[in-house]
Design a protein around this motif. Sequence first.
Motif, mmCIF file in Angstrom:
data_model
loop_
_atom_site.group_PDB
_atom_site.id
_atom_site.type_symbol
_atom_site.label_atom_id
_atom_site.label_comp_id
_atom_site.label_asym_id
_atom_site.label_seq_id
_atom_site.Cartn_x
_atom_site.Cartn_y
_atom_site.Cartn_z
ATOM 1 N N SER A 198 46.769 39.009 5.694
ATOM 2 C CA SER A 198 45.369 38.699 5.420
ATOM 3 C C SER A 198 44.491 39.709 6.134
ATOM 4 O O SER A 198 44.646 39.946 7.330
ATOM 5 C CB SER A 198 45.047 37.277 5.901
ATOM 6 O OG SER A 198 43.684 36.986 5.671
ATOM 7 N N LEU A 199 43.561 40.299 5.382
ATOM 8 C CA LEU A 199 42.655 41.304 5.942
ATOM 9 C C LEU A 199 41.222 40.883 5.640
ATOM 10 O O LEU A 199 40.808 40.880 4.482
ATOM 11 C CB LEU A 199 42.941 42.671 5.327
ATOM 12 C CG LEU A 199 42.085 43.831 5.829
ATOM 13 C CD1 LEU A 199 42.411 44.159 7.275
ATOM 14 C CD2 LEU A 199 42.278 45.062 4.954
ATOM 15 N N ALA A 200 40.484 40.525 6.680
ATOM 16 C CA ALA A 200 39.114 40.012 6.503
ATOM 17 C C ALA A 200 39.185 38.721 5.689
ATOM 18 O O ALA A 200 40.253 38.319 5.224
ATOM 19 C CB ALA A 200 38.224 41.043 5.827
ATOM 20 N N PRO A 201 38.074 38.051 5.491
ATOM 21 C CA PRO A 201 38.127 36.776 4.772
ATOM 22 C C PRO A 201 38.475 36.912 3.297
ATOM 23 O O PRO A 201 38.953 35.968 2.689
ATOM 24 C CB PRO A 201 36.693 36.225 4.932
ATOM 25 C CG PRO A 201 36.072 36.997 6.040
ATOM 26 C CD PRO A 201 36.722 38.336 6.015
ATOM 27 N N SER A 202 38.234 38.080 2.716
ATOM 28 C CA SER A 202 38.295 38.181 1.254
ATOM 29 C C SER A 202 39.431 39.034 0.711
ATOM 30 O O SER A 202 39.554 39.181 -0.498
ATOM 31 C CB SER A 202 36.965 38.750 0.724
ATOM 32 O OG SER A 202 35.881 37.951 1.125
ATOM 33 N N ILE A 203 40.258 39.621 1.563
ATOM 34 C CA ILE A 203 41.309 40.522 1.085
ATOM 35 C C ILE A 203 42.670 40.088 1.624
ATOM 36 O O ILE A 203 42.822 39.764 2.796
ATOM 37 C CB ILE A 203 41.032 41.984 1.515
ATOM 38 C CG1 ILE A 203 39.715 42.480 0.913
ATOM 39 C CG2 ILE A 203 42.168 42.910 1.077
ATOM 40 C CD1 ILE A 203 39.334 43.878 1.345
ATOM 41 N N ARG A 204 43.649 40.112 0.728
ATOM 42 C CA ARG A 204 45.025 39.822 1.125
ATOM 43 C C ARG A 204 45.910 40.961 0.622
ATOM 44 O O ARG A 204 45.813 41.363 -0.538
ATOM 45 C CB ARG A 204 45.483 38.483 0.540
ATOM 46 C CG ARG A 204 46.703 37.911 1.228
ATOM 47 C CD ARG A 204 46.880 36.442 0.900
ATOM 48 N NE ARG A 204 47.813 35.814 1.816
ATOM 49 C CZ ARG A 204 47.463 35.247 2.965
ATOM 50 N NH1 ARG A 204 46.198 35.243 3.340
ATOM 51 N NH2 ARG A 204 48.363 34.691 3.750
ATOM 52 N N LEU A 205 46.733 41.497 1.496
ATOM 53 C CA LEU A 205 47.643 42.582 1.134
ATOM 54 C C LEU A 205 49.032 42.013 0.877
ATOM 55 O O LEU A 205 49.583 41.291 1.714
ATOM 56 C CB LEU A 205 47.717 43.612 2.266
ATOM 57 C CG LEU A 205 46.385 44.195 2.762
ATOM 58 C CD1 LEU A 205 46.631 45.216 3.869
ATOM 59 C CD2 LEU A 205 45.599 44.810 1.633
ATOM 60 N N LEU A 206 49.562 42.335 -0.293
ATOM 61 C CA LEU A 206 50.913 41.903 -0.647
ATOM 62 C C LEU A 206 51.791 43.141 -0.770
ATOM 63 O O LEU A 206 51.602 43.960 -1.677
ATOM 64 C CB LEU A 206 50.902 41.124 -1.972
ATOM 65 C CG LEU A 206 50.026 39.863 -2.016
ATOM 66 C CD1 LEU A 206 50.144 39.183 -3.376
ATOM 67 C CD2 LEU A 206 50.397 38.898 -0.910
ATOM 68 N N PHE A 207 52.729 43.289 0.153
ATOM 69 C CA PHE A 207 53.634 44.441 0.154
ATOM 70 C C PHE A 207 54.830 44.101 -0.729
ATOM 71 O O PHE A 207 55.571 43.151 -0.438
ATOM 72 C CB PHE A 207 54.074 44.753 1.583
ATOM 73 C CG PHE A 207 52.939 45.193 2.476
ATOM 74 C CD1 PHE A 207 52.692 46.540 2.693
ATOM 75 C CD2 PHE A 207 52.119 44.250 3.085
ATOM 76 C CE1 PHE A 207 51.650 46.945 3.518
ATOM 77 C CE2 PHE A 207 51.069 44.658 3.911
ATOM 78 C CZ PHE A 207 50.825 46.005 4.117
ATOM 79 N N ILE A 208 55.003 44.884 -1.795
ATOM 80 C CA ILE A 208 56.060 44.611 -2.774
ATOM 81 C C ILE A 208 57.005 45.802 -2.854
ATOM 82 O O ILE A 208 56.720 46.881 -2.325
ATOM 83 C CB ILE A 208 55.476 44.290 -4.170
ATOM 84 C CG1 ILE A 208 54.636 45.468 -4.683
ATOM 85 C CG2 ILE A 208 54.622 43.017 -4.115
ATOM 86 C CD1 ILE A 208 54.054 45.259 -6.083
ATOM 87 N N ASP A 209 58.126 45.608 -3.517
ATOM 88 C CA ASP A 209 59.142 46.663 -3.565
ATOM 89 C C ASP A 209 59.148 47.396 -4.906
ATOM 90 O O ASP A 209 60.094 48.119 -5.220
ATOM 91 C CB ASP A 209 60.532 46.067 -3.278
ATOM 92 C CG ASP A 209 60.904 44.980 -4.287
ATOM 93 O OD1 ASP A 209 60.050 44.636 -5.132
ATOM 94 O OD2 ASP A 209 62.047 44.469 -4.232
ATOM 95 N N GLN A 210 58.104 47.223 -5.688
ATOM 96 C CA GLN A 210 58.068 47.826 -7.028
ATOM 97 C C GLN A 210 56.679 48.384 -7.329
ATOM 98 O O GLN A 210 55.715 48.096 -6.616
ATOM 99 C CB GLN A 210 58.449 46.793 -8.086
ATOM 100 C CG GLN A 210 59.848 46.225 -7.916
ATOM 101 C CD GLN A 210 60.121 45.090 -8.895
ATOM 102 O OE1 GLN A 210 59.522 45.027 -9.957
ATOM 103 N NE2 GLN A 210 61.009 44.192 -8.528
#
Length: 204
Positions: free
Chosen positions: A189-201
Amino acid sequence: MKRRRNRTGACLLYNFSWSVAMVVAMACFLSCACRSKVANQASPSPQPANTPAPATQEFVAKDVLEKTYADLTTAVKGREGYKHYGEFLDRGRYQNSFMRLDMFQYLVFIPSDAALEQLGNDRFTQLIYPDVASKEHLEFFHRHLAFRSSAAGAAMVYRTMGNKIVKYEANHTSVGIGNFQASIEHDLSLAPSIRLLFIDQIIQ
């Protein structure tokens, strides 16, 4: 002699009558003009009703936007195995895609280094280390960016910038983007409005 006097009298009477008529007409004209002027001064022309100014389009302040994007780039570069996409973000400067942080929540999908290297050397170099970021780079970024409204009562559905529906729930180990399914390696979770999803593709 008598007839001449009668004519002279008639002429004088006619001239006098005409003069009186002109004086009366002029008096009426001046009277009407004065009344009109007084009326205009007493009751000025109605002003247009005060209508509210149209709402201006407001965006997140530039300094906030730049700091948020810098934090995002730093977070991606700091994750082992995902530095290439961090370079892509840093060189492309796609912060304008987040101008409505006040209205939307965002998901940013971060492809792994291994997935990006499978593009081949030429494509990889052109994508990650471009001389100038182009529309193609922006489209690639938008395939990896989704958003949804944060307004109360809004549908809790994410869509990518390419209009694909995203099936995502917090704390799940996978995410669906259209017909594409990817496993989530890391979730940040980055700041209230951004979510980072690390994927393998890479999202196509």
